[in-house]
Write a protein that holds these residues in place. Structure first.
Motif, short mmCIF file in Angstrom:
data_model
loop_
_atom_site.label_atom_id
_atom_site.label_comp_id
_atom_site.label_asym_id
_atom_site.label_seq_id
_atom_site.Cartn_x
_atom_site.Cartn_y
_atom_site.Cartn_z
N VAL A 5 0.90 -1.22 0.10
CA VAL A 5 0.06 -0.14 0.04
C VAL A 5 0.71 1.16 -0.08
N HIS A 6 1.61 1.20 0.81
CA HIS A 6 2.69 2.56 0.87
C HIS A 6 3.49 2.83 -0.34
N TYR A 11 -2.56 5.72 -3.20
CA TYR A 11 -2.27 6.00 -1.81
C TYR A 11 -1.51 7.25 -1.60
N ALA A 15 -2.45 10.66 0.71
CA ALA A 15 -1.63 11.06 1.88
C ALA A 15 -1.23 12.51 1.55
N ASP A 67 -9.30 -3.37 7.08
CA ASP A 67 -8.74 -2.07 6.55
C ASP A 67 -8.73 -2.61 4.73
N ARG A 72 -9.72 1.96 4.23
CA ARG A 72 -8.45 2.15 3.73
C ARG A 72 -8.26 3.43 3.41
N ARG A 73 -8.77 4.00 2.31
CA ARG A 73 -8.47 5.22 1.78
C ARG A 73 -8.79 6.43 2.79
N ARG A 75 -8.54 6.10 6.15
CA ARG A 75 -7.54 6.10 6.97
C ARG A 75 -6.37 6.82 6.42
N ILE A 76 -5.79 6.72 5.09
CA ILE A 76 -4.70 7.01 4.47
C ILE A 76 -4.97 8.74 4.28
N THR A 80 -3.37 9.20 7.99
CA THR A 80 -2.01 9.50 7.80
C THR A 80 -1.74 10.99 7.09
N GLY A 81 -2.62 11.41 6.20
CA GLY A 81 -2.48 12.61 5.59
C GLY A 81 -2.86 13.77 6.26
#
Length: 171
Positions: A5-6, A11, A15, A67, A72-73, A75-76, A80-81
């Motif tokens: 993913v990273h 993704y 972020a 997730d 997941r989208r 969360r990121i 994260t972002g």
């Protein structure tokens, strides 16, 4: 083989967009809340608020299912972002060092600096816990089991999974 993913561009873009918005939001708070008595209250505020919101977000997502997909989208993008750009522990470290006396003005208020640095980390931990507790309480009020409908499906898949395997794979 699927890329982690990273390393996926989509993704990374989420972020980046979230981080840009979070940084802009932090700057808006900083401009609207000047330091009082030399203490940068804006940074303390964004870090405590961000810790609470991150706990709330991540626990809400975890309780609603695995997730993947929109979770997941979200969360990121948001976790994260946005929260990564909104909160700032580098500014906390610099402000704490400034209050302890390592900054431009020299030693001005080491006790305040120690309370600011340690207090922010401790209150941030409590804020994260409060966010998680809030998400759990909100989730319980809706009457949904942890993991939501997706976890029920996954549990059913696990139960029937071994019957699909050959005799060598069952061992």
């Amino acid at each position: 083989m699927t890329r982690p993913v990273h390393l996926r561009l989509s993704y990374l873009g989420l972020a980046f967009v979230g981080g840009t918005a979070g940084t802009a939001a932090r700057e808006a708070v900083s401009l609207g809340m000047p330091a009082v008595g030399g203490v940068p209250w804006a940074i303390l505020t964004v870090n405590i608020l961000g810790a609470f919101l991150l706990g709330l977000l991540l626990d809400s997502l975890a309780l609603s299912g695995p997730d993947e997909g929109w979770r997941r989208r979200a969360r990121i993008l948001v976790g994260t972002g946005f929260m990564g750009g909104f909160t700032t522990y580098s500014a906390l470290a610099a402000d704490t060092a400034g209050l302890l006396g390592a900054g431009h003005g020299g030693a001005s208020s080491p006790g305040v600096g120690l309370a600011y640095g340690v207090g922010t980390v401790l209150i941030g931990g409590l804020a994260t816990f409060a966010g998680i507790a809030t998400a759990t309480a909100l989730h319980s009020r809706r009457g949904v089991e942890p993991g939501g409908l997706d976890s029920v499906i996954c549990a059913d898949e696990l139960r029937i999974g071994p019957s699909r395997l050959g005799s060598d794979e069952r061992r």
